[in-house]
Scaffold this active site. Structure first.
Site, PDB file in Angstrom:
ATOM      1  N   SER A 241     -24.572 -37.398  17.241  1.00  0.00           N
ATOM      2  CA  SER A 241     -23.901 -36.682  16.143  1.00  0.00           C
ATOM      3  C   SER A 241     -24.896 -36.284  15.045  1.00  0.00           C
ATOM      4  CB  SER A 241     -22.755 -37.504  15.562  1.00  0.00           C
ATOM      5  OG  SER A 241     -23.173 -38.810  15.237  1.00  0.00           O
ATOM      6  N   HIS A 271     -20.675 -42.000  23.120  1.00  0.00           N
ATOM      7  CA  HIS A 271     -20.996 -42.080  21.683  1.00  0.00           C
ATOM      8  C   HIS A 271     -19.731 -42.543  20.936  1.00  0.00           C
ATOM      9  CE1 HIS A 271     -23.037 -41.379  17.982  1.00  0.00           C
ATOM     10  NE2 HIS A 271     -22.923 -40.063  17.881  1.00  0.00           N
ATOM     11  N   HIS A 318     -26.738 -50.056  24.154  1.00  0.00           N
ATOM     12  CA  HIS A 318     -27.187 -49.111  23.127  1.00  0.00           C
ATOM     13  C   HIS A 318     -28.518 -48.503  23.545  1.00  0.00           C
ATOM     14  CE1 HIS A 318     -28.160 -47.399  19.193  1.00  0.00           C
ATOM     15  NE2 HIS A 318     -26.859 -47.427  18.998  1.00  0.00           N
ATOM     16  N   ARG A 327     -23.425 -54.033  12.763  1.00  0.00           N
ATOM     17  CA  ARG A 327     -22.132 -53.415  12.397  1.00  0.00           C
ATOM     18  C   ARG A 327     -20.996 -54.146  13.120  1.00  0.00           C
ATOM     19  NH1 ARG A 327     -23.522 -47.374  14.144  1.00  0.00           N
ATOM     20  NH2 ARG A 327     -24.074 -48.579  16.004  1.00  0.00           N
ATOM     21  N   ASP A 373     -18.665 -50.107  18.229  1.00  0.00           N
ATOM     22  CA  ASP A 373     -17.351 -49.708  18.750  1.00  0.00           C
ATOM     23  C   ASP A 373     -16.600 -50.855  19.423  1.00  0.00           C
ATOM     24  OD1 ASP A 373     -17.767 -46.987  17.985  1.00  0.00           O
ATOM     25  OD2 ASP A 373     -19.126 -46.787  19.678  1.00  0.00           O
TER      26      ASP A 373
END
Ligand code: CMX
Length: 441
Positions: A241, A271, A318, A327, A373
């Site tokens: 992105s 993604h 990743h 995160r 995620d």
């Protein structure tokens, strides 16, 4: 000029001189080697971009202008009574490179409130799509409909001096960030809440107001939105992105066009769409096993089955990170504080125990650990947001902060059109046979 714009200009003027000097003195220094495998395999590890806003370390995770997520949770201003950072503060930090004061953040909140008007034709454009349309498609279409408002496009058409590109990109970026929560909330209420829309609340911060417009008044959910919007904002420049927004912007496509392109990349399952895939996968597992809280053994079997079917385990792995994503950890901490007994959240933690050894045992996965995620959906479901197809839109609203702050820097630095070299297989074979050494143009 506005306060933030003045500050940005001041910093950009200094940095632009520095960059010119670095290039003049050191432009011919080698920064790395490129292997043929990298050319074929997603350009992993090739340093080819400068992105000011954040830097990703494979072991430590993301740092925004040098600050880790736990540091930002301590240092960035909070909403009254809240304990999570306000994303306005992170945007300020990414844009001007300094920690903001409470007043800086309040100012940004009111600037975005003022700039948040969305023209009617944007809502009409969304309404023209079937309600069944995926929320990310509705989101991108709405951003494209908003492009009629681009200052950059209008000024460029009228004749804009190169030196002033950054100024119009800055204004478009601020307008777009201000407008996105209204657009996203509209899509959410349209698709899932019978089109019963909720007016913005001018007293709330950017993320709190977003929660309010989606119909979530719980203080816990507002806090979650502030954390969510902060941690998803940026992940240095090479992710799909960010890189797409930067690449499209390099053609001097305006921020609306550039960001819409980036959002099309975020909508891919490898993604940003992975956040919906994770919850879908867990819901399917619970359904198949007939339990709300599958045991570790049951999870292990289900993961093996997923892999046997030739699918990825969503939320794991990743391209750059080689440890648990901070995160993920920040969200785990939030879960421990606000909902330690929630069965879905507990399932996410049980998956965290079960999955890495299995992925590791395959011997080919470079990072068996969870990414951002893997956790986000379970927290949203706790507060009642079960409509997982919407989750990537939340990611997208947050991602605007990083990629648009970066776009302002791209134009302030006067970065040129991005145009890497590609080659053909035939040319690779000639080169391997020693028959062709000439790769460049
Ligand atoms: N489950 C199963 N297989 C996986 C895997 C996973 N979670 N992660 C990687 N692999 C596989 C790859 O598909 C690849 O297989 P092949 O060699 O057969 O093609 C192999 O392991 C090596 O891959 P890698 O070098 O470790 O990982 P990449 O850099 O190529 O890909 C990523 C990174 C994120 C696309 C990958 O780990 C993945 O597909 N994860 C699941 C989807 C996901 O969670 N994406 C979200 C990432 C964060 C974000 O952008 O939001």
């Amino acid at each position: 000029m506005g306060v933030i714009k003045d500050k940005f200009k001041e910093k950009a003027d200094v940095m632009s001189v520095e960059v010119k000097e670095i290039l003049k003195q050191h432009g011919d220094k080698k920064i790395g080697e490129v292997f043929l495998s990298q050319v074929y395999q997603g350009m992993r590890g090739i340093t080819g971009l400068v992105t000011e806003t954040s830097l990703l370390d494979a072991q430590e995770g993301i740092r925004f202008r040098g600050y880790s997520i736990p540091e930002l949770q301590k240092k960035l201003p909070k909403a009254p009574g809240g304990s999570e950072p306000l994303p306005e503060g992170l945007f300020y930090l990414m844009l001007v490179g300094e920690l903001p004061t409470d007043e800086d953040v309040q100012h940004l909140t009111s600037v975005w409130q003022r700039r948040s008007h969305v023209p009617n034709h944007v809502f009409a454009t969304i309404e023209a799509l079937p309600v069944t349309t995926h929320p990310m498609t509705q989101f991108v279409v709405a951003i494209m409909a908003l492009q009629t408002e681009s200052q950059f496009a209008k000024k460029y058409a009228a004749g804009l001096n190169k030196k002033d590109y950054w100024d119009a990109v800055f204004d478009d970026s601020m307008d777009l960030i201000a407008r996105l929560p209204r657009v996203a909330a509209y899509i959410y209420r349209r698709k899932y809440k019978k089109g019963e829309h909720i007016q913005p609340n001018g007293l709330l911060d950017w993320a709190g107001n977003f929660a309010h417009m989606m119909g979530y008044e719980d203080d816990g959910f507002k806090e979650l939105m502030r954390l969510y919007m902060t941690i998803h904002a940026d992940h240095e420049g090479g992710n799909v992105s960010a890189h797409t927004t930067h690449l499209v912007g390099s053609a001097l496509s305006d921020p609306y066009l550039s960001f819409a392109a980036g959002m099309n990349g975020l909508a891919g399952p490898l993604h940003g769409l992975a956040n919906q895939e994770v919850i879908k996968w867990i819901f399917e597992m619970r359904e198949e096993l007939g339990t709300e809280l599958p045991s570790k053994e049951q999870i292990i079997e289900y993961v093996k089955k997923t892999l046997q079917q030739g699918k990825v385990v969503p939320g794991y792995g990743h391209a750059v990170l080689r440890k648990t994503d901070p995160r993920f950890t920040a969200q785990m901490e939030f879960g421990k504080k606000h909902m330690p007994e929630d069965p879905l959240v507990k399932t996410v933690w049980n998956i965290y125990e079960a999955v890495p050894p299995i992925l590791q045992s395959l011997g080919k996965i470079k990072n068996p650990w969870p990414n951002v995620d893997a956790h986000s959906g379970a927290l949203l479901v706790h507060y009642g947001m079960e409509e997982y197809e919407f989750y990537t839109v939340l990611f997208g609203v947050s991602r605007s902060l990083g990629v648009l702050a970066s776009l302002c820097w791209d134009r302030a630095f006067g970065f040129p059109l991005e145009r890497p070299k590609s080659i053909t297989n035939a040319q690779v074979k000639l080169w391997l046979d020693g028959k062709d050494e000439i790769w460049g143009e």
